[in-house]
Design a protein around this motif. Structure first.
Motif, PDB file in Angstrom:
ATOM      1  N   VAL A 145       0.960  -1.260  -0.034  1.00 11.69           N
ATOM      2  CA  VAL A 145       0.127  -0.157   0.098  1.00 11.69           C
ATOM      3  C   VAL A 145       0.849   1.455  -0.060  1.00 11.69           C
ATOM      4  O   VAL A 145       0.725   2.278  -0.808  1.00 11.69           O
ATOM      5  N   ILE A 146       2.025   1.136   0.956  1.00  8.00           N
ATOM      6  CA  ILE A 146       2.849   2.382   0.984  1.00  8.00           C
ATOM      7  C   ILE A 146       3.622   2.481  -0.691  1.00  8.00           C
ATOM      8  O   ILE A 146       3.651   3.695  -1.009  1.00  8.00           O
ATOM      9  N   ALA A 147       3.923   1.529  -1.109  1.00  3.78           N
ATOM     10  CA  ALA A 147       4.737   1.624  -2.471  1.00  3.78           C
ATOM     11  C   ALA A 147       3.765   2.032  -3.444  1.00  3.78           C
ATOM     12  O   ALA A 147       3.952   2.808  -4.355  1.00  3.78           O
ATOM     13  N   LEU A 148       2.418   1.721  -3.481  1.00  2.00           N
ATOM     14  CA  LEU A 148       1.347   2.227  -4.280  1.00  2.00           C
ATOM     15  C   LEU A 148       1.172   3.492  -4.234  1.00  2.00           C
ATOM     16  O   LEU A 148       1.084   4.399  -5.290  1.00  2.00           O
ATOM     17  N   GLY A 149       1.163   3.843  -2.900  1.00  2.00           N
ATOM     18  CA  GLY A 149       0.864   5.476  -2.824  1.00  2.00           C
ATOM     19  C   GLY A 149       2.077   6.183  -3.339  1.00  2.00           C
ATOM     20  O   GLY A 149       1.831   7.289  -3.928  1.00  2.00           O
ATOM     21  N   ALA A 150       3.190   5.892  -2.999  1.00  2.00           N
ATOM     22  CA  ALA A 150       4.318   6.736  -3.302  1.00  2.00           C
ATOM     23  C   ALA A 150       4.495   6.749  -4.727  1.00  2.00           C
ATOM     24  O   ALA A 150       4.854   7.762  -5.482  1.00  2.00           O
ATOM     25  N   THR A 151       4.053   5.521  -5.415  1.00  2.00           N
ATOM     26  CA  THR A 151       4.063   5.559  -6.921  1.00  2.00           C
ATOM     27  C   THR A 151       3.232   6.438  -7.490  1.00  2.00           C
ATOM     28  O   THR A 151       3.433   7.086  -8.419  1.00  2.00           O
ATOM     29  N   ALA A 152       2.038   6.395  -6.865  1.00  2.00           N
ATOM     30  CA  ALA A 152       0.815   7.014  -7.534  1.00  2.00           C
ATOM     31  C   ALA A 152       1.242   8.553  -7.385  1.00  2.00           C
ATOM     32  O   ALA A 152       0.796   9.441  -8.151  1.00  2.00           O
ATOM     33  N   TYR A 153       1.716   9.016  -6.241  1.00  2.00           N
ATOM     34  CA  TYR A 153       2.115  10.360  -5.860  1.00  2.00           C
ATOM     35  C   TYR A 153       3.109  10.861  -7.034  1.00  2.00           C
ATOM     36  O   TYR A 153       2.977  12.001  -7.540  1.00  2.00           O
ATOM     37  N   SER A 154       4.118  10.137  -7.211  1.00  2.00           N
ATOM     38  CA  SER A 154       5.095  10.283  -8.028  1.00  2.00           C
ATOM     39  C   SER A 154       4.470  10.420  -9.377  1.00  2.00           C
ATOM     40  O   SER A 154       4.986  11.565 -10.208  1.00  2.00           O
ATOM     41  N   ARG A 155       3.659   9.830  -9.707  1.00  2.00           N
ATOM     42  CA  ARG A 155       3.145   9.952 -11.196  1.00  2.00           C
ATOM     43  C   ARG A 155       2.256  11.252 -11.357  1.00  2.00           C
ATOM     44  O   ARG A 155       2.353  11.868 -12.505  1.00  2.00           O
ATOM     45  N   VAL A 156       1.698  11.663 -10.169  1.00  2.00           N
ATOM     46  CA  VAL A 156       0.923  13.031 -10.205  1.00  2.00           C
ATOM     47  C   VAL A 156       1.877  14.146 -10.046  1.00  2.00           C
ATOM     48  O   VAL A 156       1.786  14.876 -11.145  1.00  2.00           O
ATOM     49  N   LEU A 157       2.992  14.199  -9.491  1.00  2.00           N
ATOM     50  CA  LEU A 157       3.981  15.070  -9.442  1.00  2.00           C
ATOM     51  C   LEU A 157       4.753  14.969 -11.103  1.00  2.00           C
ATOM     52  O   LEU A 157       5.104  16.028 -11.525  1.00  2.00           O
ATOM     53  N   GLY A 158       5.031  13.846 -11.421  1.00  2.00           N
ATOM     54  CA  GLY A 158       5.526  13.541 -12.747  1.00  2.00           C
ATOM     55  C   GLY A 158       4.703  14.065 -13.935  1.00  2.00           C
ATOM     56  O   GLY A 158       5.175  14.911 -14.801  1.00  2.00           O
ATOM     57  N   LYS A 159       3.446  14.124 -13.651  1.00  2.00           N
ATOM     58  CA  LYS A 159       2.584  14.649 -14.655  1.00  2.00           C
ATOM     59  C   LYS A 159       2.662  16.179 -14.656  1.00  2.00           C
ATOM     60  O   LYS A 159       2.619  16.906 -15.921  1.00  2.00           O
ATOM     61  N   LYS A 160       2.619  16.770 -13.546  1.00  2.00           N
ATOM     62  CA  LYS A 160       2.910  18.225 -13.315  1.00  2.00           C
ATOM     63  C   LYS A 160       4.205  18.862 -13.978  1.00  2.00           C
ATOM     64  O   LYS A 160       4.002  19.703 -14.997  1.00  2.00           O
ATOM     65  N   VAL A 161       5.270  17.892 -13.666  1.00  2.00           N
ATOM     66  CA  VAL A 161       6.519  18.236 -14.311  1.00  2.00           C
ATOM     67  C   VAL A 161       6.709  18.201 -15.838  1.00  2.00           C
ATOM     68  O   VAL A 161       7.115  19.099 -16.812  1.00  2.00           O
ATOM     69  N   SER A 162       6.040  17.048 -16.155  1.00  2.00           N
ATOM     70  CA  SER A 162       6.097  16.738 -17.880  1.00  2.00           C
ATOM     71  C   SER A 162       4.991  17.654 -18.625  1.00  2.00           C
ATOM     72  O   SER A 162       5.290  17.591 -19.807  1.00  2.00           O
ATOM     73  N   ALA A 163       4.313  18.260 -18.154  1.00  2.00           N
ATOM     74  CA  ALA A 163       3.184  18.990 -18.803  1.00  2.00           C
ATOM     75  C   ALA A 163       3.884  20.384 -19.358  1.00  2.00           C
ATOM     76  O   ALA A 163       3.578  20.921 -20.105  1.00  2.00           O
ATOM     77  N   GLN A 164       4.986  20.854 -18.590  1.00  2.00           N
ATOM     78  CA  GLN A 164       5.780  21.727 -19.275  1.00  2.00           C
ATOM     79  C   GLN A 164       7.178  21.308 -19.590  1.00  2.00           C
ATOM     80  O   GLN A 164       8.186  21.319 -18.857  1.00  2.00           O
ATOM     81  N   THR A 165       7.044  20.951 -20.851  1.00  2.00           N
ATOM     82  CA  THR A 165       8.259  20.206 -21.345  1.00  2.00           C
ATOM     83  C   THR A 165       9.630  21.275 -21.803  1.00  2.00           C
ATOM     84  O   THR A 165      10.725  20.633 -21.677  1.00  2.00           O
ATOM     85  N   ASP A 166       9.439  22.404 -21.756  1.00  2.00           N
ATOM     86  CA  ASP A 166      10.567  23.315 -22.092  1.00  2.00           C
ATOM     87  C   ASP A 166      10.932  23.973 -20.922  1.00  2.00           C
ATOM     88  O   ASP A 166      11.675  24.914 -20.811  1.00  2.00           O
ATOM     89  N   VAL A 167      10.757  23.581 -19.738  1.00  2.00           N
ATOM     90  CA  VAL A 167      11.149  24.246 -18.415  1.00  2.00           C
ATOM     91  C   VAL A 167      12.524  23.836 -18.190  1.00  2.00           C
ATOM     92  O   VAL A 167      12.959  22.722 -18.120  1.00  2.00           O
ATOM     93  N   PRO A 168      13.564  24.849 -17.847  1.00  2.00           N
ATOM     94  CA  PRO A 168      15.014  24.557 -17.329  1.00  2.00           C
ATOM     95  C   PRO A 168      15.035  23.677 -16.055  1.00  2.00           C
ATOM     96  O   PRO A 168      14.270  23.736 -15.294  1.00  2.00           O
ATOM     97  N   ALA A 169      15.961  22.700 -16.213  1.00  2.00           N
ATOM     98  CA  ALA A 169      16.034  22.053 -14.933  1.00  2.00           C
ATOM     99  C   ALA A 169      17.520  21.667 -14.791  1.00  2.00           C
ATOM    100  O   ALA A 169      18.364  21.544 -15.824  1.00  2.00           O
ATOM    101  N   GLU A 170      18.108  21.314 -13.857  1.00  2.00           N
ATOM    102  CA  GLU A 170      19.618  21.073 -13.504  1.00  2.00           C
ATOM    103  C   GLU A 170      19.703  19.252 -14.018  1.00  2.00           C
ATOM    104  O   GLU A 170      20.704  18.902 -14.454  1.00  2.00           O
TER     105      GLU A 170
END
Length: 182
Positions: free
Chosen positions: A97-122
């Motif tokens: 359950v913890i792994a599923l929650g962490a994975t799902a939350y990672s995906r939510v955050l990842g979608k937020k990051v990938s929605a803006q493909t040209d954002v500079p990052a280190e």
């Protein structure tokens, strides 16, 4: 004791892919993205890699869950009757359950990051000074989660090895005997 090779295989292969893929992406992909020619492309490189991994990861998780349910059904008499097996199932379920929650939350955050493909990052999880605040916040959380998911799924691998040891004939007999005498 009945064989449930298919369920065990689905459980193990799914867990191996979930663990190994997230670990490889944390170790290699996020850092490799920093090698992009242009800081504005760093996020795009990481996003392409993670977006390609997502359907494979979903299939791996699905396989693991189906296999887990199959193993639980196949081992129901041991769960009920062998001392220590019920506790192991509880630990394993909690970690899942913890792994599923962490994975799902990672995906939510990842979608937020990938929605803006040209954002500079280190790197894939390290914002640049000019990264927008919402994306930078998501990247900082992902920097933690990229290690949390393989840590928890790695713990699941260890608990699964322990569960396999509990199925040795000597352990089964001892566990049932302790349950009867307790």
């Amino acid at each position: 004791m009945a064989r449930n090779t298919m369920a065990r295989s689905m459980h193990d292969v799914g867990l191996a892919a979930w663990f190994g893929g997230t670990l490889a992406n944390a170790v290699a992909l996020n850092a490799a993205a920093a090698q992009a020619d242009n800081p504005g492309k760093t996020g795009a490189v990481a996003n392409v890699g993670w977006d390609r991994w997502t359907p494979v990861n979903a299939a791996a998780i699905g396989s693991h869950l189906v296999g887990s349910v199959g193993q639980l059904a196949g081992n129901a008499p041991r769960v009920a009757g062998q001392r220590g097996v019920g506790s192991m199932v509880l630990v394993k379920t909690t970690l899942t359950v913890i792994a599923l929650g962490a994975t799902a939350y990672s995906r939510v955050l990842g979608k937020k990051v990938s929605a803006q493909t040209d954002v500079p990052a280190e790197s894939g999880t390290e914002p640049a000074p000019t990264t927008p605040d919402d994306v930078a916040a998501a990247q900082r959380r992902l920097a933690i989660l990229q290690w949390a998911v393989p840590a928890v799924t790695g713990a699941l691998v260890v608990v699964s090895a322990f569960a396999g040891e509990q199925q040795r004939a000597s352990e089964v007999h001892k566990g049932f005997l302790h349950r009867i005498l307790a």
